[in-house]
Design an enzyme around this catalytic site. Structure first.
Site, PDB file in Angstrom:
ATOM      1  N   ASP A  11      -7.321   0.362  -0.800  1.00  0.00           N
ATOM      2  CA  ASP A  11      -6.895  -0.781  -2.144  1.00  0.00           C
ATOM      3  C   ASP A  11      -8.060  -0.372  -2.946  1.00  0.00           C
ATOM      4  O   ASP A  11      -9.222  -0.691  -2.770  1.00  0.00           O
ATOM      5  CB  ASP A  11      -6.915  -2.176  -1.343  1.00  0.00           C
ATOM      6  CG  ASP A  11      -6.164  -3.032  -2.553  1.00  0.00           C
ATOM      7  OD1 ASP A  11      -5.968  -2.570  -3.631  1.00  0.00           O
ATOM      8  OD2 ASP A  11      -6.195  -4.099  -2.146  1.00  0.00           O
ATOM      9  N   GLU A 106      -2.641   1.025  -4.033  1.00  0.00           N
ATOM     10  CA  GLU A 106      -2.604   0.545  -2.780  1.00  0.00           C
ATOM     11  C   GLU A 106      -1.697   1.283  -2.032  1.00  0.00           C
ATOM     12  O   GLU A 106      -0.477   1.904  -2.268  1.00  0.00           O
ATOM     13  CB  GLU A 106      -1.992  -0.836  -2.693  1.00  0.00           C
ATOM     14  CG  GLU A 106      -2.496  -1.460  -1.329  1.00  0.00           C
ATOM     15  CD  GLU A 106      -1.913  -2.995  -1.251  1.00  0.00           C
ATOM     16  OE1 GLU A 106      -1.894  -3.525  -0.329  1.00  0.00           O
ATOM     17  OE2 GLU A 106      -1.604  -3.370  -2.450  1.00  0.00           O
TER      18      GLU A 106
END
Length: 484
Positions: A11, A106
């Site tokens: 992320d 992500e």
């Protein structure tokens, strides 16, 4: 559940805001908020400096401005974000054939499927190398979570933020999850969490103690059973390499309701053009055109038209969207418009342009007669738009954060505009903070341009992960930790 922590979740840290800070030296270390800048705009991303004031994503922009009045407020630059995302996803693809992107910033990676890791030590090694590679190629940081399941890998990356690495050892799941709030589990949103809270269930440990039968009673068989398994750390969802998009769409919320029918149609045609650009960028075509209209009272209407075959022709999509608009009552005003294409395919139907032309010829006379009866222009004809004020023109042409180039001063970005002027700070990603100058909004020497790369000469990772450049390598678990 796996016996080794070979599922990785990446992320990127405050992605949009971090990219803006990397591109604009004068904003580094300062609060930055990216999102819609109008009175109805919302926050897309806030830098960590802005988050200290309570600003967060999905917050109304007006509220963010009250909390952090001195922050830099910028429009999103998706061309830059997609470029950086492509660089990151290319690095992930070197680790495994099983990469599951969740968004631009992500993704999950199955390290075992690519042979990149098969135990704790090798997972830590490759996780550390990945963070180093991302920093060297993009100039940005990302947080990495490693675990034996997707759920736990995502939890680990959240704990690693910002710019860290956390590994959850298989076998420690229950101890780790027990004190956490129920919202940490996938599928538990605000409504479900509130329902559980009223039943006295607020932590994951409360879920396990409640038992499966009670959760099924509260939430139903499917949801209750799934939540019970996840509370014990069980999550056998695989990393899926192909997440085939079902639709492509764009939409805009307007600062003030649109009342002029001609302006509404113009905006629909503009959105249709943007939608086709995105469609072509994905190498796809679509068969069904969808129009979304949110009216002044927040009622939302959706209309669709299915064509004879898939297309990526902007004329066909624009005309289909315009036909759909004719069937929508916009009396009272429109606050949001959207155009989308569904029924995606990898090819186009070549005769659709001819089909559209035939339909125009067939309906032309009828449209002209109807317009004549109403004393107006023919449907789809040229009408007079309400002229924009210089303030509106400036904010539309020179939004804050946009890249520009001046014939004399070079590359810069818009700090703000209004009363017929635009203020520009001249700097580049690898320069020192630059000077600020102000120009007329119609200055012929000032033009919008595409963003510059965040890293002008990125390191060569074409052979990675087989051989990591020694000049950039460091301890595999640098900046991270392993959770026992």
């Amino acid at each position: 559940m796996r016996a080794a922590p070979t599922i990785l979740h990446l992320d990127m840290d405050a992605f949009y805001a971090s990219a803006e800070q990397a591109a604009k030296p004068s904003l580094r270390g300062k609060p930055v908020v990216v999102g819609g800048l109008g009175p109805r705009g919302v926050v897309a991303t806030a830098s960590y400096e802005a988050r200290r004031f309570g600003v967060h994503s999905a917050m109304p922009m007006a509220q963010a401005r009250r909390l952090a009045p001195n922050a830099a407020y910028l429009v999103p630059r998706f061309l830059l974000y997609r470029t950086v995302s492509d660089q990151v996803m290319e690095l992930l693809g070197r680790l495994s054939p099983l990469v599951e992107p969740l968004s631009l910033d992500e993704a999950f990676v199955d390290l075992e499927a690519g042979g990149a890791a098969d135990d704790t030590a090798s997972a830590l090694e490759i996780g550390g190398q990945l963070r180093t590679a991302i920093k060297a190629v993009t100039g940005l940081t990302g947080s990495v979570g490693l675990a034996g399941s997707k759920m736990l890998a995502k939890i680990a990356s959240e704990q690693a933020k910002p710019d860290g690495l956390v590994l959850i050892e298989p076998g420690t799941e229950r101890e780790l999850l027990a004190p956490m709030p129920v919202r940490i589990l996938p599928g538990v949103g605000p409504a479900t969490a509130d329902h559980l809270r009223r039943a006295g269930i607020m932590t994951v440990n409360d879920l396990t103690e409640a038992g499966e039968a009670e959760l099924v009673r509260l939430l139903g068989k499917a949801h209750g059973g799934s939540l019970h398994r996840m509370a014990f750390g069980y999550d056998d969802r695989p990393v899926v390499a192909e997440r085939d998009a079902k639709s492509v769409s764009v939409e805009d919320t307007f600062d003030a309701d649109l009342h002029d029918r001609v302006r509404v149609r113009t905006e629909v045609e503009r959105l249709a053009g943007r939608c086709v650009q995105r469609l072509r960028g994905a190498g796809r075509s679509g068969r069904t055109v969808v129009l979304k209209v949110r009216r002044y009272d927040f009622s939302t209407l959706t209309r669709s038209e299915t064509l004879r075959g898939p297309t990526d022709d902007p004329t066909v999509v624009r005309e289909a969207a315009a036909r759909l608009l004719e069937a929508v009552d916009t009396t009272g005003g429109v606050r949001l418009l959207g155009v989308g294409v569904t029924g995606l395919a990898d090819y186009t139907q070549e005769d659709l342009f001819a089909q559209a032309a035939g339909e125009r010829a067939a309906t032309g006379e009828e449209a002209e007669e109807e317009a004549g009866d109403q004393g107006g222009e023919p449907a789809g004809g040229a009408g007079e738009e309400t002229p924009e004020t210089s303030e509106q023109l400036a904010s539309r042409r020179w939004p804050a954060g946009q890249d520009v180039r001046h014939d004399v001063y070079g590359h810069g970005w818009v700090q703000g505009s209004g009363v017929g002027r635009v203020t520009v700070r001249f700097e580049e990603p690898e320069s020192a903070p630059g000077r600020v100058r102000t120009f007329r909004i119609d200055d012929a020497q000032l033009q919008p341009v595409d963003p510059l790369p965040l890293v002008r000469n990125p390191a060569d990772y074409s052979s990675w992960p087989a051989s990591l450049p020694k000049s950039l390598s460091g301890p595999a678990s640098s900046g991270g930790e392993s959770r026992p």
